[in-house]
Design a protein around this motif. Sequence first.
Motif, PDB file in Angstrom:
ATOM      1  N   ASP A   1       1.373   5.200   0.173  1.00  0.00           N
ATOM      2  CA  ASP A   1       0.745   6.455   0.600  1.00  0.00           C
ATOM      3  C   ASP A   1       1.067   7.521  -0.442  1.00  0.00           C
ATOM      4  OD1 ASP A   1       0.532   9.118   1.838  1.00  0.00           O
ATOM      5  OD2 ASP A   1       0.149   8.016   3.705  1.00  0.00           O
TER       6      ASP A   1
ATOM      7  N   ASP B   1       0.555  10.664  -0.460  1.00  0.00           N
ATOM      8  CA  ASP B   1       1.010  11.951   0.062  1.00  0.00           C
ATOM      9  C   ASP B   1       2.448  11.903   0.557  1.00  0.00           C
ATOM     10  OD1 ASP B   1      -1.452  13.232  -0.460  1.00  0.00           O
ATOM     11  OD2 ASP B   1      -2.284  12.400   1.392  1.00  0.00           O
ATOM     12  N   THR B   2       2.821  10.809   1.207  1.00  0.00           N
ATOM     13  CA  THR B   2       4.152  10.732   1.804  1.00  0.00           C
ATOM     14  C   THR B   2       5.115   9.850   1.035  1.00  0.00           C
ATOM     15  OG1 THR B   2       3.647   8.821   3.192  1.00  0.00           O
ATOM     16  CG2 THR B   2       3.120  11.009   4.106  1.00  0.00           C
TER      17      THR B   2
ATOM     18  N   TYR C   1      -2.812   2.139  -3.956  1.00  0.00           N
ATOM     19  CA  TYR C   1      -2.385   3.521  -3.771  1.00  0.00           C
ATOM     20  C   TYR C   1      -3.484   4.256  -3.048  1.00  0.00           C
ATOM     21  CZ  TYR C   1       1.233   2.330  -7.084  1.00  0.00           C
ATOM     22  OH  TYR C   1       2.304   1.731  -7.684  1.00  0.00           O
ATOM     23  N   GLY C   2      -3.146   4.975  -2.001  1.00  0.00           N
ATOM     24  CA  GLY C   2      -4.182   5.645  -1.238  1.00  0.00           C
ATOM     25  C   GLY C   2      -3.679   6.820  -0.438  1.00  0.00           C
ATOM     26  N   ARG C   3      -4.645   7.463   0.210  1.00  0.00           N
ATOM     27  CA  ARG C   3      -4.365   8.579   1.101  1.00  0.00           C
ATOM     28  C   ARG C   3      -5.019   8.266   2.431  1.00  0.00           C
ATOM     29  NH1 ARG C   3      -4.872  11.585  -3.850  1.00  0.00           N
ATOM     30  NH2 ARG C   3      -2.908  12.669  -4.153  1.00  0.00           N
ATOM     31  N   LYS C   4      -4.409   8.701   3.502  1.00  0.00           N
ATOM     32  CA  LYS C   4      -4.982   8.507   4.830  1.00  0.00           C
ATOM     33  C   LYS C   4      -6.347   9.166   4.875  1.00  0.00           C
ATOM     34  CE  LYS C   4      -1.741   7.143   8.009  1.00  0.00           C
ATOM     35  NZ  LYS C   4      -1.912   6.257   9.092  1.00  0.00           N
ATOM     36  N   THR C   5      -7.299   8.487   5.487  1.00  0.00           N
ATOM     37  CA  THR C   5      -8.624   9.077   5.639  1.00  0.00           C
ATOM     38  C   THR C   5      -8.597  10.054   6.809  1.00  0.00           C
ATOM     39  OG1 THR C   5      -9.293   7.213   7.010  1.00  0.00           O
ATOM     40  CG2 THR C   5      -9.875   7.111   4.674  1.00  0.00           C
TER      41      THR C   5
ATOM     42  N   LEU D   1       0.883  -1.164   0.000  1.00  0.00           N
ATOM     43  CA  LEU D   1       0.000   0.000   0.000  1.00  0.00           C
ATOM     44  C   LEU D   1       0.919   1.213   0.000  1.00  0.00           C
ATOM     45  CD1 LEU D   1      -2.694   1.546   0.342  1.00  0.00           C
ATOM     46  CD2 LEU D   1      -2.433   1.227   2.804  1.00  0.00           C
TER      47      LEU D   1
END
Length: 142
Positions: free
Chosen positions: A99, A101-102, A136-140, A97
């Motif tokens: 992140d 953004d980071t 691929y994702g962003r923290k909720t 996974l």
Amino acid sequence: MSTPLDSDELLNALREGGARITKPRKLIIQILADKGDEHPDAMDIFRRAVRQDSRISLPTVYRTLKMLEEHGAIQRHAFVDGRSRYEPADGPHHDHLIDMDTGAVIEFQSEKIERLQEEIARELGYEIVHHRLELYGRKTKV
């Protein structure tokens, strides 16, 4: 989840490939081994290396990583951010996974996902011989 890289195993992989074990290559290998379960890219490794030896070149880092990959000591991942990242090649199967953004790479294992993939392949008349899952994702925001 990745097994830590062992500097002796990496040096042996280079030796078996016929590469000379130079001081810069030893430093690159030590940096790879010190990164633990992170997924460094060539620039991460290069930046750390030049702090310790300003004579190390980026092409030396790339050549060393390529040799290690060709000899099965490390695995290269080309994630969507365009950076090739490296991890041990002999660790247990896992997925990633990333992140968005980071840039952090989080390793995970899911028996549910593995079973679902097998089921889908079977329904379509296939047997899975290899797979790689990258989310691929962003923290909720909570």
